[in-house]
Write a protein that holds these residues in place. Structure first.
Motif, PDB file in Angstrom:
ATOM      1  N   ASN A  15       0.828  -1.208   0.000  1.00  0.00           N
ATOM      2  CA  ASN A  15       0.000   0.000   0.000  1.00  0.00           C
ATOM      3  C   ASN A  15       0.857   1.251   0.000  1.00  0.00           C
ATOM      4  OD1 ASN A  15      -2.124  -1.805   0.258  1.00  0.00           O
ATOM      5  ND2 ASN A  15      -2.511  -1.360   2.411  1.00  0.00           N
ATOM      6  N   LEU A  16       1.895   1.263   0.822  1.00  0.00           N
ATOM      7  CA  LEU A  16       2.784   2.426   0.922  1.00  0.00           C
ATOM      8  C   LEU A  16       3.576   2.636  -0.364  1.00  0.00           C
ATOM      9  CD1 LEU A  16       4.178   4.693   2.530  1.00  0.00           C
ATOM     10  CD2 LEU A  16       5.779   2.976   3.391  1.00  0.00           C
ATOM     11  N   LEU A  17       4.151   1.569  -0.885  1.00  0.00           N
ATOM     12  CA  LEU A  17       4.997   1.683  -2.077  1.00  0.00           C
ATOM     13  C   LEU A  17       4.177   2.070  -3.308  1.00  0.00           C
ATOM     14  CD1 LEU A  17       7.363  -1.372  -1.510  1.00  0.00           C
ATOM     15  CD2 LEU A  17       7.920   1.045  -1.237  1.00  0.00           C
ATOM     16  N   ALA A  18       2.902   1.723  -3.317  1.00  0.00           N
ATOM     17  CA  ALA A  18       2.044   2.073  -4.454  1.00  0.00           C
ATOM     18  C   ALA A  18       1.828   3.578  -4.573  1.00  0.00           C
ATOM     19  CB  ALA A  18       0.701   1.359  -4.333  1.00  0.00           C
ATOM     20  N   THR A  19       2.165   4.337  -3.530  1.00  0.00           N
ATOM     21  CA  THR A  19       2.007   5.797  -3.569  1.00  0.00           C
ATOM     22  C   THR A  19       3.235   6.500  -4.145  1.00  0.00           C
ATOM     23  OG1 THR A  19       2.908   6.160  -1.332  1.00  0.00           O
ATOM     24  CG2 THR A  19       0.552   5.665  -1.511  1.00  0.00           C
ATOM     25  N   LYS A  20       4.298   5.752  -4.383  1.00  0.00           N
ATOM     26  CA  LYS A  20       5.540   6.339  -4.884  1.00  0.00           C
ATOM     27  C   LYS A  20       5.506   6.476  -6.404  1.00  0.00           C
ATOM     28  CE  LYS A  20       7.594   6.573  -0.858  1.00  0.00           C
ATOM     29  NZ  LYS A  20       8.057   7.854  -0.280  1.00  0.00           N
ATOM     30  N   LYS A  21       6.275   7.417  -6.928  1.00  0.00           N
ATOM     31  CA  LYS A  21       6.379   7.609  -8.375  1.00  0.00           C
ATOM     32  C   LYS A  21       7.412   6.675  -8.996  1.00  0.00           C
ATOM     33  CE  LYS A  21       3.576  11.152  -9.015  1.00  0.00           C
ATOM     34  NZ  LYS A  21       2.381  11.074  -9.887  1.00  0.00           N
ATOM     35  N   ASN A  22       8.452   6.369  -8.232  1.00  0.00           N
ATOM     36  CA  ASN A  22       9.560   5.574  -8.764  1.00  0.00           C
ATOM     37  C   ASN A  22      10.004   4.522  -7.752  1.00  0.00           C
ATOM     38  OD1 ASN A  22      10.505   7.278 -11.318  1.00  0.00           O
ATOM     39  ND2 ASN A  22      10.080   8.718  -9.664  1.00  0.00           N
ATOM     40  N   LEU A  23      10.121   3.278  -8.229  1.00  0.00           N
ATOM     41  CA  LEU A  23      10.629   2.184  -7.408  1.00  0.00           C
ATOM     42  C   LEU A  23      11.744   1.486  -8.167  1.00  0.00           C
ATOM     43  CD1 LEU A  23       7.314   0.473  -6.199  1.00  0.00           C
ATOM     44  CD2 LEU A  23       8.681   2.165  -4.964  1.00  0.00           C
ATOM     45  N   THR A  24      12.786   1.113  -7.460  1.00  0.00           N
ATOM     46  CA  THR A  24      13.872   0.332  -8.051  1.00  0.00           C
ATOM     47  C   THR A  24      14.137  -0.875  -7.167  1.00  0.00           C
ATOM     48  OG1 THR A  24      14.902   2.288  -9.042  1.00  0.00           O
ATOM     49  CG2 THR A  24      16.286   0.340  -8.772  1.00  0.00           C
ATOM     50  N   PHE A  25      14.176  -2.048  -7.767  1.00  0.00           N
ATOM     51  CA  PHE A  25      14.452  -3.294  -7.046  1.00  0.00           C
ATOM     52  C   PHE A  25      15.829  -3.803  -7.430  1.00  0.00           C
ATOM     53  CE2 PHE A  25       9.906  -2.929  -7.101  1.00  0.00           C
ATOM     54  CZ  PHE A  25       9.488  -3.467  -5.889  1.00  0.00           C
ATOM     55  N   ILE A  26      16.634  -4.128  -6.437  1.00  0.00           N
ATOM     56  CA  ILE A  26      17.942  -4.739  -6.673  1.00  0.00           C
ATOM     57  C   ILE A  26      17.835  -6.207  -6.271  1.00  0.00           C
ATOM     58  CG2 ILE A  26      20.403  -4.717  -6.106  1.00  0.00           C
ATOM     59  CD1 ILE A  26      20.045  -1.790  -5.246  1.00  0.00           C
ATOM     60  N   CYS A  27      18.014  -7.083  -7.237  1.00  0.00           N
ATOM     61  CA  CYS A  27      17.888  -8.520  -6.982  1.00  0.00           C
ATOM     62  C   CYS A  27      19.234  -9.109  -6.602  1.00  0.00           C
ATOM     63  CB  CYS A  27      17.340  -9.227  -8.221  1.00  0.00           C
ATOM     64  SG  CYS A  27      15.737  -8.621  -8.758  1.00  0.00           S
ATOM     65  N   GLY A  28      19.334  -9.546  -5.360  1.00  0.00           N
ATOM     66  CA  GLY A  28      20.566 -10.170  -4.906  1.00  0.00           C
ATOM     67  C   GLY A  28      20.755 -11.555  -5.515  1.00  0.00           C
ATOM     68  N   HIS A  29      21.978 -12.047  -5.414  1.00  0.00           N
ATOM     69  CA  HIS A  29      22.278 -13.375  -5.933  1.00  0.00           C
ATOM     70  C   HIS A  29      23.553 -13.875  -5.261  1.00  0.00           C
ATOM     71  CE1 HIS A  29      19.987 -15.530  -8.984  1.00  0.00           C
ATOM     72  NE2 HIS A  29      21.050 -16.293  -9.121  1.00  0.00           N
ATOM     73  N   TYR A  30      23.925 -15.098  -5.565  1.00  0.00           N
ATOM     74  CA  TYR A  30      25.102 -15.736  -4.969  1.00  0.00           C
ATOM     75  C   TYR A  30      24.952 -15.772  -3.447  1.00  0.00           C
ATOM     76  CZ  TYR A  30      26.755 -14.859  -9.696  1.00  0.00           C
ATOM     77  OH  TYR A  30      26.862 -14.806 -11.062  1.00  0.00           O
ATOM     78  N   GLU A  31      26.040 -15.565  -2.717  1.00  0.00           N
ATOM     79  CA  GLU A  31      25.999 -15.666  -1.259  1.00  0.00           C
ATOM     80  C   GLU A  31      25.678 -14.337  -0.587  1.00  0.00           C
ATOM     81  OE1 GLU A  31      26.200 -18.326   0.782  1.00  0.00           O
ATOM     82  OE2 GLU A  31      26.044 -19.469  -1.073  1.00  0.00           O
TER      83      GLU A  31
END
Length: 244
Positions: free
Chosen positions: A100-116
């Motif tokens: 609900n909170l994030l839906a109010t933002k104009k811009n979102l960036t997701f960083i997908c982790g990997h490995y260890e």
């Protein structure tokens, strides 16, 4: 909304982001999604994105340069109306209130982790950290897909009828009430008579009470911080007596 996803496996997002409701929202330009391969921002000729951890230990860590370079080249880091989200098992468990909170933002960036894991210095660029739960996956891609889907459906215009998600489980703090469609009788199980009555107030009360009942029986911990109305308290007392 403008969403960016940083990953070294961009092909994983092709199906989930190019079908169904998400596709329609992108076609209407309600939702803009850019998947960025941060391997392209590596600083060596081999496009290396990982390295051994200082101090030893099993596995490899994501290096800071490719991710930070990708952020700097694709984002306005001075923008205050955005969140840079690290998808990690160490993050806060993602819940409906977060969507609900994030839906109010104009811009979102997701960083997908990997490995260890990742170089700790990446965290200095991150504003929030989320996990899907107390388990570990092979990478942050699938959790990021789930979060994007949960957020996107709350953006005005993505789902045609806004009320269709206001009754969803968790949206108002309770699990959703039971629902039925045709046929009226299926293998000797009948639709509750109240739903056929046409009395909207009786239906509303039945749905509210059954939503409370389902939450009480399946997820009672959700009621600990729930803001009960006078009517809710009455329903809950009835439910407790009926369920004994």
């Amino acid at each position: 909304m403008d969403i960016k996803i940083l990953t070294i496996f961009p092909e994983m997002f092709t199906g989930p982001l190019t079908t169904s409701i998400i596709k329609k929202a992108r076609d209407k330009e309600i939702l803009k999604i850019k998947v960025i391969n941060f391997r392209d921002y590596s600083e060596n000729k081999h496009n290396t994105v990982d390295d051994y951890p200082f101090g030893g230990g099993a596995g490899m860590l994501l290096k800071p340069e490719p991710i930070v370079n990708a952020l700097e080249n694709n984002l306005d880091l001075e923008n205050n109306n955005q969140e840079i989200i690290l998808v990690t098992p160490q993050g806060k468990t993602f819940k409906q209130e977060d969507a609900n909170l994030l839906a109010t933002k104009k811009n979102l960036t997701f960083i997908c982790g990997h490995y260890e894991g990742f170089d700790e210095r990446i965290r200095s660029y991150v504003t929030k950290e989320y996990s899907l739960g107390d388990f570990v996956m092979t990478g942050g891609e699938i959790p990021a897909m789930a979060m994007v889907d949960a957020i996107a459906r709350l953006i005005p215009g993505v789902i045609k009828e806004e009320d269709s998600f206001k009754d969803d489980s968790f949206f108002g703090g309770l699990l959703e009430y039971p629902q039925y469609t045709r046929p009226r009788v299926f293998r000797d199980i009948e639709v509750p008579e109240v739903l056929l009555s046409g009395n909207h107030e009786h239906i509303r009360k039945w749905r509210r009470k059954e939503s409370l009942r389902r939450t009480y029986k399946r997820r009672p911990e959700l009621l600990m911080n729930f803001q009960f109305t006078k009517e809710d308290k009455k329903f809950l007392e009835e439910i407790k007596k009926e369920e004994k």
